[in-house]
Design a protein around this motif. Structure first.
Motif, mmCIF file in Angstrom:
data_model
loop_
_atom_site.group_PDB
_atom_site.id
_atom_site.type_symbol
_atom_site.label_atom_id
_atom_site.label_comp_id
_atom_site.label_asym_id
_atom_site.label_seq_id
_atom_site.Cartn_x
_atom_site.Cartn_y
_atom_site.Cartn_z
ATOM 1 N N ARG A 34 0.705 -1.089 0.001
ATOM 2 C CA ARG A 34 -0.046 -0.073 -0.117
ATOM 3 C C ARG A 34 1.013 1.275 0.066
ATOM 4 O O ARG A 34 0.540 2.357 -0.753
ATOM 5 C CB ARG A 34 -0.817 0.090 1.300
ATOM 6 C CG ARG A 34 -1.912 1.149 1.229
ATOM 7 C CD ARG A 34 -2.634 1.176 2.419
ATOM 8 N NE ARG A 34 -3.728 2.222 2.596
ATOM 9 C CZ ARG A 34 -3.701 3.140 3.539
ATOM 10 N NH1 ARG A 34 -2.651 2.942 4.338
ATOM 11 N NH2 ARG A 34 -4.385 4.391 3.321
ATOM 12 N N VAL A 35 1.801 1.073 0.653
ATOM 13 C CA VAL A 35 2.669 2.329 0.884
ATOM 14 C C VAL A 35 3.483 2.726 -0.274
ATOM 15 O O VAL A 35 3.571 3.849 -1.158
ATOM 16 C CB VAL A 35 4.011 2.101 1.945
ATOM 17 C CG1 VAL A 35 5.041 3.176 1.711
ATOM 18 C CG2 VAL A 35 3.175 2.346 3.387
ATOM 19 N N ARG A 37 2.187 1.677 -3.487
ATOM 20 C CA ARG A 37 1.238 2.390 -4.251
ATOM 21 C C ARG A 37 0.962 3.844 -4.051
ATOM 22 O O ARG A 37 0.884 4.573 -5.024
ATOM 23 C CB ARG A 37 -0.019 1.421 -4.105
ATOM 24 C CG ARG A 37 -0.133 0.150 -4.803
ATOM 25 C CD ARG A 37 -1.705 -0.443 -4.932
ATOM 26 N NE ARG A 37 -2.254 -0.270 -3.733
ATOM 27 C CZ ARG A 37 -2.142 -1.368 -2.810
ATOM 28 N NH1 ARG A 37 -1.507 -2.533 -3.052
ATOM 29 N NH2 ARG A 37 -2.869 -1.547 -1.531
ATOM 30 N N ARG A 38 1.022 4.141 -2.817
ATOM 31 C CA ARG A 38 0.745 5.679 -2.616
ATOM 32 C C ARG A 38 1.912 6.529 -3.043
ATOM 33 O O ARG A 38 1.639 7.740 -3.584
ATOM 34 C CB ARG A 38 0.481 5.667 -1.066
ATOM 35 C CG ARG A 38 -0.554 5.183 -0.294
ATOM 36 C CD ARG A 38 -0.868 5.599 0.999
ATOM 37 N NE ARG A 38 -1.494 6.672 0.923
ATOM 38 C CZ ARG A 38 -1.398 7.592 2.205
ATOM 39 N NH1 ARG A 38 -0.732 7.194 3.288
ATOM 40 N NH2 ARG A 38 -2.270 8.712 2.283
ATOM 41 N N ALA A 41 1.616 6.871 -6.736
ATOM 42 C CA ALA A 41 0.485 7.812 -7.279
ATOM 43 C C ALA A 41 1.045 9.092 -6.869
ATOM 44 O O ALA A 41 0.737 10.262 -7.591
ATOM 45 C CB ALA A 41 -0.612 7.760 -6.322
ATOM 46 N N ALA A 42 1.866 9.331 -5.704
ATOM 47 C CA ALA A 42 2.266 10.865 -5.312
ATOM 48 C C ALA A 42 3.330 11.172 -6.477
ATOM 49 O O ALA A 42 3.504 12.443 -6.665
ATOM 50 C CB ALA A 42 2.880 10.829 -4.010
ATOM 51 N N VAL A 62 4.327 7.196 6.142
ATOM 52 C CA VAL A 62 3.642 7.311 4.863
ATOM 53 C C VAL A 62 2.383 6.341 4.761
ATOM 54 O O VAL A 62 1.315 6.705 3.837
ATOM 55 C CB VAL A 62 4.466 6.614 3.545
ATOM 56 C CG1 VAL A 62 3.881 6.686 2.265
ATOM 57 C CG2 VAL A 62 6.060 7.579 3.650
ATOM 58 N N PHE A 67 -2.706 11.908 1.877
ATOM 59 C CA PHE A 67 -2.005 11.729 0.653
ATOM 60 C C PHE A 67 -1.303 13.065 0.417
ATOM 61 O O PHE A 67 -0.497 13.093 -0.118
ATOM 62 C CB PHE A 67 -3.038 11.226 -0.350
ATOM 63 C CG PHE A 67 -2.406 11.070 -1.820
ATOM 64 C CD1 PHE A 67 -1.541 10.217 -1.850
ATOM 65 C CD2 PHE A 67 -2.748 11.979 -2.712
ATOM 66 C CE1 PHE A 67 -0.883 10.108 -3.337
ATOM 67 C CE2 PHE A 67 -2.012 12.001 -3.897
ATOM 68 C CZ PHE A 67 -1.247 11.127 -4.423
ATOM 69 N N VAL A 70 1.820 13.373 1.816
ATOM 70 C CA VAL A 70 2.900 12.508 1.126
ATOM 71 C C VAL A 70 3.442 13.262 0.167
ATOM 72 O O VAL A 70 4.792 13.374 -0.351
ATOM 73 C CB VAL A 70 2.331 10.889 0.963
ATOM 74 C CG1 VAL A 70 3.418 10.380 0.064
ATOM 75 C CG2 VAL A 70 1.899 10.645 2.458
#
Length: 81
Positions: A34-35, A37-38, A41-42, A62, A67, A70
């Motif tokens: 998940r981290v 993926r975030r 996206a960032a 994170v 979001f 981040v």
């Protein structure tokens, strides 16, 4: 900066390469994925400087930070506004 550490080195002049690292200290596999993926996206929200190779190391923060926070951390560590 916050929960992110960025290391960079000169790379090919026309491209940007990024490696993402989330160690076991971040959490179990589900949290680490998940981290990452975030972070991906960032990175889509900002435009890293070309000609560099980046390694982005994620910390525990994170996973829990909003979001936009981040994205702000990434902008600050990459020297963008």
């Amino acid at each position: 900066m916050g929960g992110i550490t960025v290391l960079w080195a000169p790379g090919h002049p026309d491209e940007v390469r990024v490696g993402l690292v989330a160690s076991r200290r971040v959490g179990k596999a589900v949290v680490r994925n998940r981290v990452k993926r975030r972070l991906r996206a960032a990175l889509m929200e900002i435009d890293p400087a070309s000609g560099r190779d980046y390694v982005i190391v994620a910390g525990r923060q994170v996973a829990e930070a909003p979001f936009l926070t981040v994205v702000g951390w990434l902008r600050a560590t990459l020297g963008q506004r």
